[in-house]
Design a protein around this motif. Structure first.
Motif, short mmCIF file in Angstrom:
data_model
loop_
_atom_site.label_atom_id
_atom_site.label_comp_id
_atom_site.label_asym_id
_atom_site.label_seq_id
_atom_site.Cartn_x
_atom_site.Cartn_y
_atom_site.Cartn_z
N THR A 308 -7.16 14.34 8.38
CA THR A 308 -7.56 14.72 7.02
C THR A 308 -7.38 16.22 6.76
O THR A 308 -7.21 16.64 5.62
CB THR A 308 -9.03 14.35 6.76
N THR A 309 -7.39 16.99 7.83
CA THR A 309 -7.25 18.44 7.67
C THR A 309 -5.80 18.91 7.71
O THR A 309 -5.52 20.10 7.58
CB THR A 309 -8.05 19.17 8.77
N ASP A 310 -4.86 17.98 7.88
CA ASP A 310 -3.44 18.35 7.83
C ASP A 310 -3.08 18.72 6.39
O ASP A 310 -3.85 18.45 5.47
CB ASP A 310 -2.58 17.15 8.28
N PRO A 311 -1.86 19.29 6.19
CA PRO A 311 -1.47 19.63 4.81
C PRO A 311 -1.51 18.40 3.90
O PRO A 311 -1.47 17.26 4.39
CB PRO A 311 -0.04 20.15 4.96
N PHE A 312 -1.52 18.64 2.60
CA PHE A 312 -1.69 17.56 1.62
C PHE A 312 -0.71 16.39 1.84
O PHE A 312 0.49 16.58 2.01
CB PHE A 312 -1.48 18.11 0.20
N SER A 313 -1.27 15.19 1.81
CA SER A 313 -0.44 13.97 1.73
C SER A 313 -1.26 12.91 1.01
O SER A 313 -2.50 12.97 1.00
CB SER A 313 -0.02 13.47 3.12
N ALA A 314 -0.57 11.96 0.40
CA ALA A 314 -1.26 10.90 -0.35
C ALA A 314 -0.39 9.66 -0.39
O ALA A 314 0.82 9.73 -0.25
CB ALA A 314 -1.55 11.39 -1.77
N VAL A 315 -1.06 8.52 -0.59
CA VAL A 315 -0.34 7.25 -0.73
C VAL A 315 -0.55 6.72 -2.13
O VAL A 315 -1.68 6.67 -2.61
CB VAL A 315 -0.88 6.20 0.26
N VAL A 316 0.53 6.30 -2.77
CA VAL A 316 0.42 5.65 -4.09
C VAL A 316 0.04 4.20 -3.82
O VAL A 316 0.68 3.52 -3.02
CB VAL A 316 1.76 5.72 -4.84
N PHE A 317 -1.04 3.73 -4.44
CA PHE A 317 -1.42 2.34 -4.18
C PHE A 317 -1.37 1.48 -5.44
O PHE A 317 -1.54 0.27 -5.38
CB PHE A 317 -2.81 2.26 -3.54
N LYS A 318 -1.09 2.11 -6.56
CA LYS A 318 -1.15 1.35 -7.80
C LYS A 318 -0.38 2.12 -8.86
O LYS A 318 -0.53 3.32 -8.98
CB LYS A 318 -2.64 1.25 -8.19
#
Ligand code: G4P
Length: 545
Positions: A308-318
């Motif tokens: 969680t402390t790594d650089p920004f990442s995200a998953v699109v789920f919708k």
């Protein structure tokens, strides 16, 4: 409904503290178990609304916060999935927790959607009607949670109405789904005579009696009174003694909370409640904050944990369009996996390698939208007009990371869709592409049928209704739909496709993601072909939840 101003506002806390105070969950339930009522009760406890009932109700009152489409209003179901964020300060704590409640569609036809939503949460609340017990949709959704290793908190709702015996409901959970229920609270008073909750301590000993007082129509928070077991006995007599005895019985069979077993998905803390009267709702919030896991690392496509402390990442789920008829926009909802999100930052879309500017970032719940400036792991953010984004896609900064795709379900319903007027072909194509990329249905094509009459594949037939309704409302295209007599699909390959195409009762298509699918009229046809042509590639797809 307005969000408290300090929700997700920039704070000097630092990333690890922001992650630690977050809880992201969804409610899984059968339609009518009380999900909307509970959502509203949670909003009331979080002081997002001052009165329940104003936004809830299907009988002529204003529709629920999470409903958005005409069709939903008519049917009283929720088609969209969005997220409600609120702050909640647990008793005795000096930190506000940030709670993200991700809305799930209630109808089984949208199980593919629900599956995607469940990839975005860290815990689930399984909501059960005290009179009905485990119902089919709850069971299916629970299986998804089990499959994904999501810990489940159980809420037995509507205890203010006549229902079943408390231990009988627990037995049903244990026997039918193999999940050991470990009540944290037991009801004092039978279903229909809900007086309060007994708090269970170590080895089932009653440590507190929380007595509730009804408020008019359950519109405001029910006042609570805390009593000792002795006071409870004096006040409630037999009702208290029964609850205390039940608690001991449960302890004798080892049904006490164990945090490790809960996180491993083997046990489920249980709370008895009445969402309508706001009884047990505070206890649910306290439980979520105390026991549900904070956002944790997620494995990337290579199996490496993204911290969680790594650089920004995200998953699109919708991905969803037309949520707001006034705006006609397309929103991609992402769940932040790591790092801090700041509105305006430029991220990379892993699937195309292209930069993506996040100027328009929102939190959305039903029709309510507000701009998000900062967000952290566990939070859900809607990105406006993110046309390239599809469910399962990854966004990141710095070094490339990609998360595993979200599997699509095995479709069981198939229909050809055509535009009624040939003059609308262009809009028709555009609409199909859009609905396809949102994952509303799967779109299959082959050379024989051509582009003007694609085949739609769905897990449930109601997905077709959404397509027809949106075609008309958003693209002004009237369509006709012809149902096809296929009932199952298998994944195949180019080598097997020719032979399969020659068989009776079989048709071969290519799905937009490139997967080659063979459709069969029924399982006997499939079995026959498998027997006659054992060398053909025919693999089952992920079964619907
Ligand atoms: P859903 O989102 O899971 O589909 O359920 P929803 O909250 O809409 O609730 C379904 C029905 O159950 C509603 O009644 C609601 O008032 C009722 N309900 C929910 N929680 C409780 C509870 O704790 N106790 C009791 N007694 N009823 C509850 P309805 O008649 O369909 O709508 P309305 O006329 O009450 O608005």
């Amino acid at each position: 409904m307005t969000a408290p101003e300090d929700v997700a506002a920039p704070t000097p806390r630092g990333l690890p503290a922001e992650v630690a105070r977050r809880r992201t969950f969804a409610v899984i339930s059968h339609p009518d178990a009380g999900k909307s009522t509970l959502t509203e009760a949670l909003a009331l406890h979080a002081k997002m609304i001052s009165e329940a009932g104003a936004i809830h109700g299907k009988a002529g009152r204003k529709s629920t916060v999470s409903d958005w489409m005409e069709m939903e209003k008519a049917r009283g179901i929720s088609v969209s999935s969005t997220a409600l964020q609120f702050n909640y300060r647990a008793a005795g704590s000096d930190v506000d927790s940030v709670v993200n409640l991700v809305d799930t569609p209630g109808h089984s036809d949208f199980s593919e959607d629900t599956y995607r939503v469940l990839t975005a949460v860290d815990a689930a609340v399984m909501l059960i009607d005290a009179a009905k017990g485990l119902e089919p949709q709850t069971l299916k959704l629970f299986q998804v949670c089990r499959h994904r290793g999501i810990p489940v908190i159980t809420v037995i709702n509507k205890w203010d109405r006549p229902g079943r015996a408390p231990l009988e409901l627990l037995d049903e959970i244990e026997e039918r789904i193999g999940l050991t229920p470990t009540p944290l609270f037991l009801p004092v008073g039978i279903a229909g005579d809900f007086r309060g909750l007994l708090r269970r301590g170590p080895e089932g000993a009653a440590t507190e009696y929380i007595h509730f007082t009804r408020t008019a129509g359950g519109a405001t928070i029910a006042p609570e009174e805390s009593l000792t077991p002795e006071q409870a006995q004096a006040r409630e007599g037999e009702a208290w003694a029964t609850a205390a005895e039940e608690s001991e019985l449960l302890a004798a069979t080892g049904q006490d909370h164990d945090q490790e077993m809960f996180l491993a998905g083997q046990t489920s803390p249980v709370i008895y409640a009445s969402a309508m009267l706001n009884f047990g709702v505070r206890q649910l919030l306290e439980t979520l904050v105390a026991l549900a896991p904070a956002p944790g690392p997620r494995l990337d496509i290579a199996g490496v944990p993204r911290q969680t402390t790594d650089p920004f990442s995200a998953v699109v789920f919708k991905v969803q369009a037309g949520m707001d008829t006034a705006h006609r926009d397309r929103l991609a909802f992402m769940r932040i996996v790591s790092g801090e999100f700041e509105r305006g930052m430029v991220v990379t879309h892993a699937q195309t390698g292209r930069p993506f500017a996040t100027k328009y970032a929102l939190t959305v719940f039903g029709r309510e939208r507000s701009t998000v400036d900062t967000a952290y792991p566990g939070d859900v953010v809607g990105l406006v007009n993110a046309t390239a984004l599809a469910p399962g896609h990854t966004l990141f900064v710095d070094k490339k990371v990609e998360f595993p795709p979200i599997p699509s379900f095995a479709p069981e319903h198939f229909a050809v869709l055509r535009a009624q007027s040939a003059g609308k072909y262009k809009q028709f194509r555009k609409a199909i592409d859009q609905l396809d990329s949102e994952g509303v249905v799967q779109v299959l094509r082959n050379d024989v049928r051509g582009d003007a009459s694609p085949v739609l594949a769905a897990v449930g037939p109601m997905q077709f209704e959404v397509v027809t309704a949106r075609m008309l409302a958003e693209f002004n295209v009237e369509t006709t739909m012809e149902h096809l007599g296929y009932s199952l699909a298998r994944r195949t390959d180019a080598e097997s496709a020719d032979e399969l195409g020659r068989q009776r009762g079989v048709e071969v298509f290519t799905r937009t993601d490139g997967v080659i699918l063979a459709l069969f009229s029924d399982k006997w046809r499939l079995q026959y072909i498998e027997k006659e042509h054992p060398k053909l590639t025919l693999e089952p797809l992920v079964a619907a939840a």
